[in-house]
Design a protein around this motif. Structure first.
Motif, PDB file in Angstrom:
ATOM      1  N   PHE A 413       0.813  -1.219   0.000  1.00  0.00           N
ATOM      2  CA  PHE A 413       0.000   0.000   0.000  1.00  0.00           C
ATOM      3  C   PHE A 413       0.844   1.265   0.000  1.00  0.00           C
ATOM      4  O   PHE A 413       0.329   2.361  -0.211  1.00  0.00           O
ATOM      5  N   ILE A 414       2.149   1.145   0.227  1.00  0.00           N
ATOM      6  CA  ILE A 414       2.996   2.300   0.545  1.00  0.00           C
ATOM      7  C   ILE A 414       3.052   3.318  -0.588  1.00  0.00           C
ATOM      8  O   ILE A 414       2.938   4.529  -0.351  1.00  0.00           O
ATOM      9  N   ASN A 415       3.256   2.882  -1.822  1.00  0.00           N
ATOM     10  CA  ASN A 415       3.398   3.842  -2.920  1.00  0.00           C
ATOM     11  C   ASN A 415       2.118   4.657  -3.122  1.00  0.00           C
ATOM     12  O   ASN A 415       2.179   5.848  -3.441  1.00  0.00           O
ATOM     13  N   PHE A 416       0.969   4.041  -2.934  1.00  0.00           N
ATOM     14  CA  PHE A 416      -0.302   4.768  -3.018  1.00  0.00           C
ATOM     15  C   PHE A 416      -0.379   5.834  -1.930  1.00  0.00           C
ATOM     16  O   PHE A 416      -0.703   7.001  -2.199  1.00  0.00           O
ATOM     17  N   PHE A 417      -0.064   5.458  -0.686  1.00  0.00           N
ATOM     18  CA  PHE A 417      -0.116   6.417   0.423  1.00  0.00           C
ATOM     19  C   PHE A 417       0.874   7.554   0.204  1.00  0.00           C
ATOM     20  O   PHE A 417       0.561   8.723   0.451  1.00  0.00           O
ATOM     21  N   ASP A 418       2.085   7.219  -0.258  1.00  0.00           N
ATOM     22  CA  ASP A 418       3.098   8.251  -0.487  1.00  0.00           C
ATOM     23  C   ASP A 418       2.663   9.231  -1.559  1.00  0.00           C
ATOM     24  O   ASP A 418       2.788  10.451  -1.391  1.00  0.00           O
ATOM     25  N   CYS A 419       2.180   8.716  -2.678  1.00  0.00           N
ATOM     26  CA  CYS A 419       1.730   9.596  -3.768  1.00  0.00           C
ATOM     27  C   CYS A 419       0.637  10.531  -3.294  1.00  0.00           C
ATOM     28  O   CYS A 419       0.631  11.726  -3.618  1.00  0.00           O
ATOM     29  N   LYS A 420      -0.283  10.002  -2.532  1.00  0.00           N
ATOM     30  CA  LYS A 420      -1.391  10.802  -2.008  1.00  0.00           C
ATOM     31  C   LYS A 420      -0.863  11.940  -1.124  1.00  0.00           C
ATOM     32  O   LYS A 420      -1.332  13.077  -1.211  1.00  0.00           O
ATOM     33  N   ARG A 421       0.117  11.625  -0.293  1.00  0.00           N
ATOM     34  CA  ARG A 421       0.702  12.640   0.596  1.00  0.00           C
ATOM     35  C   ARG A 421       1.518  13.647  -0.194  1.00  0.00           C
ATOM     36  O   ARG A 421       1.369  14.863  -0.003  1.00  0.00           O
ATOM     37  N   TRP A 422       2.382  13.176  -1.093  1.00  0.00           N
ATOM     38  CA  TRP A 422       3.212  14.098  -1.874  1.00  0.00           C
ATOM     39  C   TRP A 422       2.370  15.002  -2.764  1.00  0.00           C
ATOM     40  O   TRP A 422       2.741  16.153  -3.013  1.00  0.00           O
ATOM     41  N   ASN A 423       1.217  14.498  -3.221  1.00  0.00           N
ATOM     42  CA  ASN A 423       0.355  15.317  -4.072  1.00  0.00           C
ATOM     43  C   ASN A 423      -0.222  16.527  -3.342  1.00  0.00           C
ATOM     44  O   ASN A 423      -0.729  17.448  -3.986  1.00  0.00           O
ATOM     45  N   SER A 424      -0.155  16.525  -2.029  1.00  0.00           N
ATOM     46  CA  SER A 424      -0.673  17.658  -1.265  1.00  0.00           C
ATOM     47  C   SER A 424       0.415  18.681  -0.945  1.00  0.00           C
ATOM     48  O   SER A 424       0.166  19.650  -0.229  1.00  0.00           O
ATOM     49  N   ILE A 432       0.156  11.998 -12.925  1.00  0.00           N
ATOM     50  CA  ILE A 432       0.572  10.680 -13.392  1.00  0.00           C
ATOM     51  C   ILE A 432       0.229  10.537 -14.873  1.00  0.00           C
ATOM     52  O   ILE A 432      -0.859  10.916 -15.309  1.00  0.00           O
ATOM     53  N   THR A 433       1.169  10.003 -15.634  1.00  0.00           N
ATOM     54  CA  THR A 433       0.931   9.706 -17.046  1.00  0.00           C
ATOM     55  C   THR A 433       1.182   8.222 -17.276  1.00  0.00           C
ATOM     56  O   THR A 433       2.268   7.719 -16.972  1.00  0.00           O
ATOM     57  N   ARG A 434       0.175   7.522 -17.796  1.00  0.00           N
ATOM     58  CA  ARG A 434       0.284   6.082 -18.049  1.00  0.00           C
ATOM     59  C   ARG A 434       0.229   5.831 -19.553  1.00  0.00           C
ATOM     60  O   ARG A 434      -0.762   6.164 -20.213  1.00  0.00           O
ATOM     61  N   ASP A 435       1.285   5.242 -20.073  1.00  0.00           N
ATOM     62  CA  ASP A 435       1.374   4.912 -21.499  1.00  0.00           C
ATOM     63  C   ASP A 435       0.947   3.465 -21.709  1.00  0.00           C
ATOM     64  O   ASP A 435       1.616   2.537 -21.241  1.00  0.00           O
ATOM     65  N   LEU A 436      -0.159   3.277 -22.409  1.00  0.00           N
ATOM     66  CA  LEU A 436      -0.642   1.936 -22.739  1.00  0.00           C
ATOM     67  C   LEU A 436      -0.512   1.653 -24.237  1.00  0.00           C
ATOM     68  O   LEU A 436      -1.357   0.983 -24.852  1.00  0.00           O
ATOM     69  N   CYS A 437       0.563   2.191 -24.809  1.00  0.00           N
ATOM     70  CA  CYS A 437       0.910   1.928 -26.212  1.00  0.00           C
ATOM     71  C   CYS A 437      -0.265   2.249 -27.137  1.00  0.00           C
ATOM     72  O   CYS A 437      -0.806   3.342 -27.073  1.00  0.00           O
ATOM     73  N   GLN A 438      -0.675   1.295 -27.953  1.00  0.00           N
ATOM     74  CA  GLN A 438      -1.714   1.563 -28.945  1.00  0.00           C
ATOM     75  C   GLN A 438      -3.080   1.826 -28.331  1.00  0.00           C
ATOM     76  O   GLN A 438      -4.002   2.290 -29.014  1.00  0.00           O
ATOM     77  N   TYR A 439      -3.224   1.572 -27.020  1.00  0.00           N
ATOM     78  CA  TYR A 439      -4.524   1.772 -26.369  1.00  0.00           C
ATOM     79  C   TYR A 439      -4.669   3.167 -25.767  1.00  0.00           C
ATOM     80  O   TYR A 439      -5.726   3.504 -25.246  1.00  0.00           O
ATOM     81  N   GLY A 440      -3.606   3.954 -25.852  1.00  0.00           N
ATOM     82  CA  GLY A 440      -3.725   5.340 -25.444  1.00  0.00           C
ATOM     83  C   GLY A 440      -2.856   5.712 -24.256  1.00  0.00           C
ATOM     84  O   GLY A 440      -2.221   4.871 -23.618  1.00  0.00           O
ATOM     85  N   THR A 441      -2.834   7.013 -23.980  1.00  0.00           N
ATOM     86  CA  THR A 441      -2.124   7.561 -22.829  1.00  0.00           C
ATOM     87  C   THR A 441      -3.151   8.173 -21.890  1.00  0.00           C
ATOM     88  O   THR A 441      -4.036   8.915 -22.322  1.00  0.00           O
ATOM     89  N   PHE A 442      -3.021   7.871 -20.610  1.00  0.00           N
ATOM     90  CA  PHE A 442      -4.009   8.292 -19.622  1.00  0.00           C
ATOM     91  C   PHE A 442      -3.306   9.079 -18.512  1.00  0.00           C
ATOM     92  O   PHE A 442      -2.138   8.801 -18.180  1.00  0.00           O
ATOM     93  N   THR A 443      -4.006  10.057 -17.946  1.00  0.00           N
ATOM     94  CA  THR A 443      -3.401  10.901 -16.920  1.00  0.00           C
ATOM     95  C   THR A 443      -4.299  10.965 -15.689  1.00  0.00           C
ATOM     96  O   THR A 443      -5.514  10.783 -15.767  1.00  0.00           O
ATOM     97  N   LEU A 444      -3.658  11.257 -14.558  1.00  0.00           N
ATOM     98  CA  LEU A 444      -4.374  11.413 -13.285  1.00  0.00           C
ATOM     99  C   LEU A 444      -3.770  12.591 -12.539  1.00  0.00           C
ATOM    100  O   LEU A 444      -2.575  12.618 -12.265  1.00  0.00           O
ATOM    101  N   SER A 445      -4.604  13.556 -12.194  1.00  0.00           N
ATOM    102  CA  SER A 445      -4.130  14.758 -11.520  1.00  0.00           C
ATOM    103  C   SER A 445      -4.024  14.523 -10.018  1.00  0.00           C
ATOM    104  O   SER A 445      -4.678  13.624  -9.463  1.00  0.00           O
ATOM    105  N   PRO A 446      -3.225  15.350  -9.322  1.00  0.00           N
ATOM    106  CA  PRO A 446      -3.129  15.228  -7.862  1.00  0.00           C
ATOM    107  C   PRO A 446      -4.458  15.455  -7.157  1.00  0.00           C
ATOM    108  O   PRO A 446      -4.664  14.944  -6.058  1.00  0.00           O
ATOM    109  N   GLU A 447      -5.359  16.225  -7.780  1.00  0.00           N
ATOM    110  CA  GLU A 447      -6.641  16.555  -7.147  1.00  0.00           C
ATOM    111  C   GLU A 447      -7.742  15.548  -7.458  1.00  0.00           C
ATOM    112  O   GLU A 447      -8.867  15.672  -6.969  1.00  0.00           O
ATOM    113  N   SER A 448      -7.458  14.547  -8.259  1.00  0.00           N
ATOM    114  CA  SER A 448      -8.497  13.624  -8.723  1.00  0.00           C
ATOM    115  C   SER A 448      -9.199  12.920  -7.555  1.00  0.00           C
ATOM    116  O   SER A 448      -8.556  12.494  -6.581  1.00  0.00           O
ATOM    117  N   PRO A 449     -10.526  12.737  -7.653  1.00  0.00           N
ATOM    118  CA  PRO A 449     -11.247  11.965  -6.636  1.00  0.00           C
ATOM    119  C   PRO A 449     -10.889  10.486  -6.638  1.00  0.00           C
ATOM    120  O   PRO A 449     -11.250   9.756  -5.706  1.00  0.00           O
TER     121      PRO A 449
END
Length: 470
Positions: A413-424, A432-449
């Motif tokens: 669980f640590i990386n999730f908790f750390d990211c949540k804390r650092w995002n504040s 966060i930017t996730r590259d899924l090759c031919q299926y697209g690139t997806f992003t997640l902002s620090p403020e995301s629900p």
């Protein structure tokens, strides 16, 4: 039948067996009767509730690790997942925070398991004063129960509520802090500030002092765990100076580091559940970890050169072949070794080195912090080059620490908790930017629900105070 199909059937069989074992393993000692009363009347009987093989059922690889982009999930096929748009798996994979996750969260086995164990702890605490047996033992057992109760609530609040911040905690929603066995009472949701206040009361200095100084049973808390837990709580509150002495005390009591240089001889990464670097072990339904974790493309390239597991584990290890085959995404590593039992939801002394390291860095002692990071890296990287040197800025040191810690904490669980804390925090928040090759690139902002998981309908249906925290 080809090798791929045989492997998938074997995986399904092992997963089902793990779920069955987790279901039947923990309940035979607790006979609950109406309104929380139990048949346990002796100190030794109540102690049996502490002797659990704790399992929170849902592997963090399945959701928490996906949200923070550590991984793509637990043995999951990406194109298939993306095609099923009305699922939680799709929301996590596509980082889609617009999907109605509340209606999809009909149940949550992790949430239910945590409150089950919390109930066990409350039975111990409530019945111990009148129990028959050694009076001196009662005090220690109550302290152990309070520490575990606090820890489980801390896990839940960081999964189901927003990141703690001193300026907003009083007005943000927390969770229900359950400290009694009366099932007829509504357990009202507290504010985030009140939830943390109750956690800190249950892991106070006075409670920690009543724990055994060192306990070789990794499923029973001792002072190393108690201090380490309080350090983690305070660090998650961003009280870095306050957290540091507790982290250092924990390391002084148990600073054991898993030595992965042994993989050179064994040619396989093996770490047992009972390993003494575990301050408290809390697992999942599958008794191996990070088995079948599929790292994101971004995580897959973060291993340091000469990493012992990458270089010498030939038993399955981090496999590009199986990662790409199973996920359908180029450049994805998947772990296929069965002998590692990394601690999914508990604490380890290895990770506590990183807790102390960050607190050192945040309080201006940068070299001291990186020296602790190097102490762990010496057991992870063959012929490692030390990070610790004079003249580094806080941001440079944090970047070095963050990358090494990310790989250290895979499958937990640590990386999730750390990211949540650092995002504040302004200096460390990131999209966060996730590259899924031919299926697209997806992003997640620090403020995301998406950083807040919903309460399950099995809880909100009966407790109207459990309004969602996003």
């Amino acid at each position: 039948m080809n090798t791929y199909k045989i492997r998938n059937l074997f995986v399904a069989f092992c997963f089902c067996c793990g779920l069955t074992m987790a279901t039947v393993a923990c309940d035979n000692e607790l006979d609950i009767v109406p309104k929380g009363m139990t048949t346990l009347e002796k100190v030794d009987d109540l102690e049996s509730l502490l002797n659990q093989e704790y399992s929170l059922s849902i592997n963090p690889i399945s959701d928490l690790c996906v949200i923070c982009n550590e991984s793509l999930g637990f043995f999951i096929n990406v194109p298939s997942t993306l095609s099923k748009k009305q699922t939680l798996e799709y929301a996590y994979m596509a980082l889609d925070d617009q999907l109605d996750r509340v209606s999809l969260t009909t149940e949550d086995k992790r949430y239910e398991a945590a409150y089950k164990y919390i109930n066990y702890m409350n039975v111990i605490i409530s019945k111990m004063p009148d129990a028959i047996g050694d009076d001196s033992k009662k005090v220690q057992l109550v302290a152990e129960a309070r520490i575990i109760r606090a820890y489980l609530h801390w896990l839940l609040v960081n999964i189901h509520a927003k990141q703690y911040d001193d300026n907003t905690a009083a007005t943000e929603g927390g969770i229900a802090y359950v400290d009694d066995t009366n099932v007829g009472l509504t357990k009202e949701k507290l504010s985030l500030a009140e939830t943390y206040k109750r956690i800190l009361e249950d892991c106070s200095d006075e409670v920690i002092a009543l724990l055994p100084e060192r306990n070789n049973d990794v499923e029973r808390p001792d002072q190393a765990f108690g201090n380490g837990m309080r350090a983690m709580v305070l660090m998650q509150m961003k009280h870095y100076a306050d957290a540091l002495p507790y982290a250092l005390t924990s390391l002084n009591l148990n600073g054991t580091i898993e030595d992965r240089s042994e993989i050179k001889e064994s040619m396989t990464w093996g770490i047992e559940e009972k390993a003494q670097n575990n301050l408290l072990y809390i697992g999942t339904s599958l008794r191996a970890n990070p088995l079948f974790e599929m790292l994101s493309r971004e995580s897959s390239v973060m291993f340091e050169d000469n990493d012992y597991v990458i270089k010498y584990d030939i038993s399955g290890g981090w496999s590009l072949f199986w990662g790409e085959m199973d996920s359908g995404i180029e450049g994805t590593l998947e772990y296929n070794g069965w002998k590692a039992q990394c601690n999914a939801y508990g604490l380890t002394s290895d990770r506590m080195h990183y807790t102390a390291a960050e607190c050192y860095i945040r309080t201006g002692k940068i070299k001291e912090g990186l020296e602790l990071v190097d102490r762990v890296r010496a057991k992870r990287i063959e012929n490692y080059e030390p990070f610790a040197k004079d003249g580094l800025s806080e941001q440079t040191a944090m970047a070095l620490m963050q990358k090494a810690k990310w790989m250290e904490c895979l499958g937990s669980f640590i990386n999730f908790f750390d990211c949540k804390r650092w995002n504040s925090e302004a200096n460390y928040r990131r999209t966060i930017t996730r590259d899924l090759c031919q299926y697209g690139t997806f992003t997640l902002s620090p403020e995301s629900p998406l950083w807040v998981l919903p309460f399950p309908l099995t809880a909100t249906r009966y407790n109207t105070t459990l309004t969602q925290n996003y």
